[in-house]
Design an enzyme around this catalytic site. Structure first.
Site, PDB file in Angstrom:
ATOM      1  N   ARG A 122     -28.105  71.049 -71.442  1.00 39.17           N
ATOM      2  CA  ARG A 122     -28.002  69.600 -71.204  1.00 39.17           C
ATOM      3  C   ARG A 122     -28.009  68.941 -72.566  1.00 39.17           C
ATOM      4  O   ARG A 122     -29.008  69.020 -73.303  1.00 39.17           O
ATOM      5  CB  ARG A 122     -29.167  69.116 -70.342  1.00 39.17           C
ATOM      6  CG  ARG A 122     -29.262  67.618 -70.295  1.00 39.17           C
ATOM      7  CD  ARG A 122     -30.141  67.100 -69.190  1.00 39.17           C
ATOM      8  NE  ARG A 122     -29.481  67.225 -67.906  1.00 39.17           N
ATOM      9  CZ  ARG A 122     -29.756  66.471 -66.846  1.00 39.17           C
ATOM     10  NH1 ARG A 122     -30.688  65.534 -66.924  1.00 39.17           N
ATOM     11  NH2 ARG A 122     -29.117  66.629 -65.709  1.00 39.17           N
ATOM     12  N   HIS A 149     -20.608  66.193 -65.719  1.00 35.55           N
ATOM     13  CA  HIS A 149     -21.774  66.740 -65.025  1.00 35.55           C
ATOM     14  C   HIS A 149     -21.241  67.588 -63.861  1.00 35.55           C
ATOM     15  O   HIS A 149     -21.350  67.203 -62.702  1.00 35.55           O
ATOM     16  CB  HIS A 149     -22.656  65.588 -64.536  1.00 35.55           C
ATOM     17  CG  HIS A 149     -24.054  65.991 -64.188  1.00 35.55           C
ATOM     18  ND1 HIS A 149     -24.512  67.286 -64.267  1.00 35.55           N
ATOM     19  CD2 HIS A 149     -25.108  65.254 -63.734  1.00 35.55           C
ATOM     20  CE1 HIS A 149     -25.783  67.319 -63.895  1.00 35.55           C
ATOM     21  NE2 HIS A 149     -26.163  66.106 -63.564  1.00 35.55           N
ATOM     22  N   GLN A 152     -23.399  68.662 -60.781  1.00 32.90           N
ATOM     23  CA  GLN A 152     -23.664  67.516 -59.905  1.00 32.90           C
ATOM     24  C   GLN A 152     -22.496  67.293 -58.952  1.00 32.90           C
ATOM     25  O   GLN A 152     -22.685  67.149 -57.739  1.00 32.90           O
ATOM     26  CB  GLN A 152     -23.880  66.259 -60.761  1.00 32.90           C
ATOM     27  CG  GLN A 152     -24.126  65.004 -59.954  1.00 32.90           C
ATOM     28  CD  GLN A 152     -25.470  65.010 -59.261  1.00 32.90           C
ATOM     29  OE1 GLN A 152     -26.483  65.289 -59.904  1.00 32.90           O
ATOM     30  NE2 GLN A 152     -25.522  64.730 -57.976  1.00 32.90           N
ATOM     31  N   ASP A 240     -24.055  55.100 -59.885  1.00 35.38           N
ATOM     32  CA  ASP A 240     -24.932  55.791 -60.844  1.00 35.38           C
ATOM     33  C   ASP A 240     -25.530  54.710 -61.749  1.00 35.38           C
ATOM     34  O   ASP A 240     -25.109  53.537 -61.703  1.00 35.38           O
ATOM     35  CB  ASP A 240     -24.088  56.810 -61.645  1.00 35.38           C
ATOM     36  CG  ASP A 240     -24.924  57.689 -62.580  1.00 35.38           C
ATOM     37  OD1 ASP A 240     -26.167  57.674 -62.487  1.00 35.38           O
ATOM     38  OD2 ASP A 240     -24.320  58.394 -63.418  1.00 35.38           O
ATOM     39  N   CYS A 280     -26.337  60.128 -57.750  1.00 34.95           N
ATOM     40  CA  CYS A 280     -26.752  61.430 -58.287  1.00 34.95           C
ATOM     41  C   CYS A 280     -28.242  61.458 -58.589  1.00 34.95           C
ATOM     42  O   CYS A 280     -28.833  62.534 -58.658  1.00 34.95           O
ATOM     43  CB  CYS A 280     -25.958  61.755 -59.547  1.00 34.95           C
ATOM     44  SG  CYS A 280     -26.064  60.473 -60.802  1.00 34.95           S
ATOM     45  N   ARG A 308     -28.252  70.347 -54.757  1.00 36.20           N
ATOM     46  CA  ARG A 308     -28.198  70.859 -56.129  1.00 36.20           C
ATOM     47  C   ARG A 308     -28.754  72.284 -56.169  1.00 36.20           C
ATOM     48  O   ARG A 308     -28.257  73.140 -56.874  1.00 36.20           O
ATOM     49  CB  ARG A 308     -28.998  69.951 -57.089  1.00 36.20           C
ATOM     50  CG  ARG A 308     -28.449  68.548 -57.305  1.00 36.20           C
ATOM     51  CD  ARG A 308     -27.116  68.530 -58.024  1.00 36.20           C
ATOM     52  NE  ARG A 308     -27.157  69.227 -59.311  1.00 36.20           N
ATOM     53  CZ  ARG A 308     -27.621  68.730 -60.453  1.00 36.20           C
ATOM     54  NH1 ARG A 308     -28.086  67.492 -60.500  1.00 36.20           N
ATOM     55  NH2 ARG A 308     -27.610  69.426 -61.584  1.00 36.20           N
TER      56      ARG A 308
HETATM   57  N1   CP Z   1     -28.844  64.236 -61.070  1.00 39.09           N
HETATM   58  C1   CP Z   1     -29.441  64.866 -62.091  1.00 39.09           C
HETATM   59  O1   CP Z   1     -28.822  65.643 -62.845  1.00 39.09           O
HETATM   60  O2   CP Z   1     -30.756  64.607 -62.196  1.00 39.09           O
HETATM   61  P1   CP Z   1     -31.666  65.001 -63.437  1.00 39.09           P
HETATM   62  O3   CP Z   1     -31.211  64.170 -64.606  1.00 39.09           O
HETATM   63  O4   CP Z   1     -33.075  64.655 -63.007  1.00 39.09           O
HETATM   64  O5   CP Z   1     -31.509  66.462 -63.719  1.00 39.09           O
HETATM   65  N1  NVA Z   2     -24.924  59.217 -65.872  1.00 34.96           N
HETATM   66  C1  NVA Z   2     -26.296  59.648 -65.888  1.00 34.96           C
HETATM   67  C2  NVA Z   2     -26.476  60.801 -64.961  1.00 34.96           C
HETATM   68  C3  NVA Z   2     -27.879  61.340 -64.867  1.00 34.96           C
HETATM   69  C4  NVA Z   2     -27.992  62.515 -63.963  1.00 34.96           C
HETATM   70  C5  NVA Z   2     -26.701  60.012 -67.300  1.00 34.96           C
HETATM   71  O1  NVA Z   2     -25.930  60.670 -67.992  1.00 34.96           O
HETATM   72  O2  NVA Z   2     -27.799  59.632 -67.722  1.00 34.96           O
END
Ligand code: CP
Ligand code: NVA
Length: 321
Positions: A122, A149, A152, A240, A280, A308
């Site tokens: 990540r 993502h 997701q 989102d 999400c 997930r």
């Molecule tokens: N939706 C998602 O990826 O959540 P987190 O950021 O908590 O992992």
């Molecule tokens: N768009 C958001 C998604 C989090 C799961 C971010 O990148 O913070």
């Protein structure tokens, strides 16, 4: 053909893993073919229906989780999922590794490749996950970058499939920022025959080349600045956060710009009674979505979070078993 793998279960048609999924990276939904996505969705449904069936599949395997940003869902579902498949995980937060600061990204990739069987990363910059993949000899899975993502979006298509009984011909309305989640959903939509209508403020549209690519691949993707137009008659309305991780400096401006894009009871009424709500998570209640929409019976947010887990397990099985 590399390593074909048949997942056989009592009373079910054997499911043949597309050979190219074994030991590969999962960086973008753009990299997967429609049949590879369909395989992952079917495998996830089977894993969900019979979780014990695969409980020794990844015995002896270790997954490293290299995270530059916080997480609830992605971290918990990969950790729990790997455990349920008999494997183990190692969480490496920003303090431990200092990706690209304490050590070059390629050195981290090369070292991890000698100890573990796969990495979920990540990262802030999508370039980092590409660089990890370039130098790793083990699968690298994108657990969120500033551009995509993919895990997701796969989980979300599983959720939509469960609730609508099909994906092809369904309409998904995206309201808000044309961000990482929107990009992955767009690539997936092009491959699965889902129509997307995307409503963003001017200047916050999805990336132009990602949009062009998704359209070139057959994606029926419409852009508008009018949320009511995007949601009318849609099967699901998805939003989102207005400020993604890494954009905190812009939060104040974004709060102003995105205010007309809030998904509230009025917008869900404009969508129609068939419309499901998706997010999400994490959600910022009172900003992009109101409490009543988050907590309504039409809200799929908890199913999305649960799925997930099932899709991560399918991804791990497909790449590592
Ligand atoms: N939706 C998602 O990826 O959540 P987190 O950021 O908590 O992992
Ligand atoms: N768009 C958001 C998604 C989090 C799961 C971010 O990148 O913070």
């Amino acid at each position: 053909m590399r390593n074909p793998k048949v997942v056989a279960e009592a009373g079910k048609e054997p499911l043949l893993r597309p050979a190219a999924l074994a030991r590969r990276h999962l960086l973008s939904l753009h990299d997967l073919t429609p049949s590879e996505i369909e395989y992952l969705l079917t495998l996830a449904q089977r894993v969900k229906a019979a979780p014990d069936h695969h409980k020794h599949a990844l015995e002896g395997k270790t997954l490293a989780m290299l995270f530059e940003k916080p997480s609830l869902r992605t971290r918990v579902t990969f950790e729990v999922g790997m455990g349920q498949l008999g494997g183990q995980v190692l969480y490496l937060g920003p303090q431990e590794v200092g990706l690209g600061q304490r050590e070059a990204v390629k050195d981290v990739a090369r070292n991890l490749s000698r100890w573990v069987d796969a990495v979920v990363a990540r990262v802030f910059s999508h370039q980092t996950v590409l660089e990890l993949a370039e130098h790793a000899s083990i699968p690298v899975i994108n657990g969120l970058s500033d551009f995509e993502h993919p895990c997701q979006a796969l989980g979300d298509y599983l959720t939509l499939l469960e609730h609508k009984g099909r994906l092809e011909g369904t309409t998904l309305a995206w309201v808000g920022d044309g961000n990482n989640v929107a990009h992955s959903l767009m690539y997936g939509a092009a491959r699965l025959g889902v129509r997307m209508r995307i409503a963003t403020p001017a200047g916050y549209e999805p990336d132009r080349s990602a949009l062009a690519e998704a359209r070139r691949e057959g994606g029926a993707i419409e852009l508008t600045h009018d949320p009511a137009q995007a949601v009318a008659g849609a099967d699901a309305v998805y939003t989102d956060v207005w400020t993604s991780m890494g954009q905190e400096d812009e939060a104040e401006t974004r709060e102003q710009v995105f205010r007309p894009y809030q998904v509230n009871a009025r917008l869900m009424l404009a969508a129609g009674p068939q419309a499901l709500f998706m997010h999400c998570s994490p959600a910022h209640r009172g900003q992009e979505v109101t409490d009543d929409v988050m907590d309504a019976p039409s809200s799929l947010v908890c199913d999305q979070a649960e799925n997930r887990l099932h899709i991560q397990k399918a991804i791990l099985l497909a790449l590592l078993s």
